[in-house]
Each structure stands twice: as structure tokens, then as C-alpha cells.
Design a protein around this motif. Sequence first.
Motif, mmCIF file in Angstrom:
data_model
loop_
_atom_site.group_PDB
_atom_site.id
_atom_site.type_symbol
_atom_site.label_atom_id
_atom_site.label_comp_id
_atom_site.label_asym_id
_atom_site.label_seq_id
_atom_site.Cartn_x
_atom_site.Cartn_y
_atom_site.Cartn_z
ATOM 1 N N GLN A 8 -49.601 22.832 -2.593
ATOM 2 C CA GLN A 8 -49.542 24.552 -2.373
ATOM 3 C C GLN A 8 -49.829 24.842 -0.978
ATOM 4 O O GLN A 8 -50.902 24.129 -0.520
ATOM 5 N N THR A 9 -49.293 25.698 -0.501
ATOM 6 C CA THR A 9 -50.095 26.016 0.739
ATOM 7 C C THR A 9 -51.300 26.345 1.107
ATOM 8 O O THR A 9 -51.844 26.163 2.061
ATOM 9 N N LYS A 10 -51.948 27.543 -0.396
ATOM 10 C CA LYS A 10 -53.626 27.218 -0.105
ATOM 11 C C LYS A 10 -54.268 26.653 -1.032
ATOM 12 O O LYS A 10 -55.447 25.956 -0.705
ATOM 13 N N GLY A 11 -53.323 25.787 -1.850
ATOM 14 C CA GLY A 11 -53.744 24.617 -2.618
ATOM 15 C C GLY A 11 -54.660 25.421 -3.704
ATOM 16 O O GLY A 11 -55.037 26.695 -3.691
ATOM 17 N N THR A 13 -57.212 25.175 -6.949
ATOM 18 C CA THR A 13 -58.714 25.021 -6.870
ATOM 19 C C THR A 13 -59.204 25.123 -8.571
ATOM 20 O O THR A 13 -58.416 26.021 -9.371
ATOM 21 N N GLY A 14 -60.103 24.182 -8.892
ATOM 22 C CA GLY A 14 -60.830 24.559 -10.415
ATOM 23 C C GLY A 14 -60.104 23.033 -10.683
ATOM 24 O O GLY A 14 -59.319 22.729 -10.098
ATOM 25 N N ASN A 34 -53.823 19.409 -3.816
ATOM 26 C CA ASN A 34 -54.347 20.386 -4.451
ATOM 27 C C ASN A 34 -55.916 20.072 -3.767
ATOM 28 O O ASN A 34 -56.598 19.255 -3.001
ATOM 29 N N MET A 35 -56.373 21.225 -4.358
ATOM 30 C CA MET A 35 -58.186 21.558 -4.730
ATOM 31 C C MET A 35 -59.118 21.198 -5.910
ATOM 32 O O MET A 35 -59.716 21.745 -6.302
ATOM 33 N N LEU A 36 -58.081 20.434 -6.632
ATOM 34 C CA LEU A 36 -58.102 20.600 -8.297
ATOM 35 C C LEU A 36 -59.833 19.776 -8.529
ATOM 36 O O LEU A 36 -59.849 18.651 -8.216
ATOM 37 N N THR A 37 -60.844 20.420 -9.284
ATOM 38 C CA THR A 37 -61.266 19.193 -9.758
ATOM 39 C C THR A 37 -61.764 19.133 -11.377
ATOM 40 O O THR A 37 -61.507 19.704 -11.687
ATOM 41 N N ASN A 85 -58.837 10.911 -4.719
ATOM 42 C CA ASN A 85 -60.204 11.254 -5.483
ATOM 43 C C ASN A 85 -61.341 11.054 -6.321
ATOM 44 O O ASN A 85 -61.649 10.089 -5.497
ATOM 45 N N ALA A 86 -62.057 11.965 -6.806
ATOM 46 C CA ALA A 86 -63.396 10.454 -7.026
ATOM 47 C C ALA A 86 -64.048 9.668 -8.465
ATOM 48 O O ALA A 86 -64.885 9.677 -8.949
ATOM 49 N N PHE A 87 -62.519 9.166 -8.959
ATOM 50 C CA PHE A 87 -62.883 8.583 -10.385
ATOM 51 C C PHE A 87 -63.220 7.099 -10.072
ATOM 52 O O PHE A 87 -63.295 6.757 -9.081
#
Length: 94
Positions: A8-11, A13-14, A34-37, A85-87
Amino acid sequence: EELDLSNQTKGFTGPIPVDVWRSLSLKILNLADNMLTGTIPSLVGNLDELEVFDLSNNLLNSSLPSELGMLGGGGSLKHLDLSNNAFTGVIPYQ
């Protein structure tokens, strides 16, 4: 069904919205770039028709739920990408 919200252009989040895990007929789920957390919840085990699952290049973390090993129930899962990711831990297999 297919849900492709990758790159996605802006990604986004959350955390991943809980409704995603309730889409039982999903065959393709692509949320890469994206910037999914947060984490992958145990509800991931509900997606037993999934063929493609891509969460690469996000900010997800923690250990992977054991239910991840149930994806694609009868062997339908053909592509799994959790890279960048940080799994922690191992990818469950059942």
C-alpha cells in the motif's frame, strides 16, 4: 476469495484486523509490505482453505501460534512467506 492489501502506498499500520481471520473461504491472503505490528493470533487456524499466505516485510513479532501449522488443512497451502518480521521460534507443522 482473495484479499491482497500488499504494498500500500502509505502502508497499513497497527495490528491485523480481527475480521481478516474470520474470512473462512480465503484462498489468498497477502498483507506484505505494510507496517503491520503485533502478532498472528490463534484465529489463523480458521483459514483452512488458504493456499497463499504472505505477511512479509512488516513489523510483526513474537512467537508463531501453533495454529499456523493447521493452515491449508488438507495440504492446500502452497506459499508461506513470513520473512522480514521479528518472529521468534520455529514454524509450527501439523
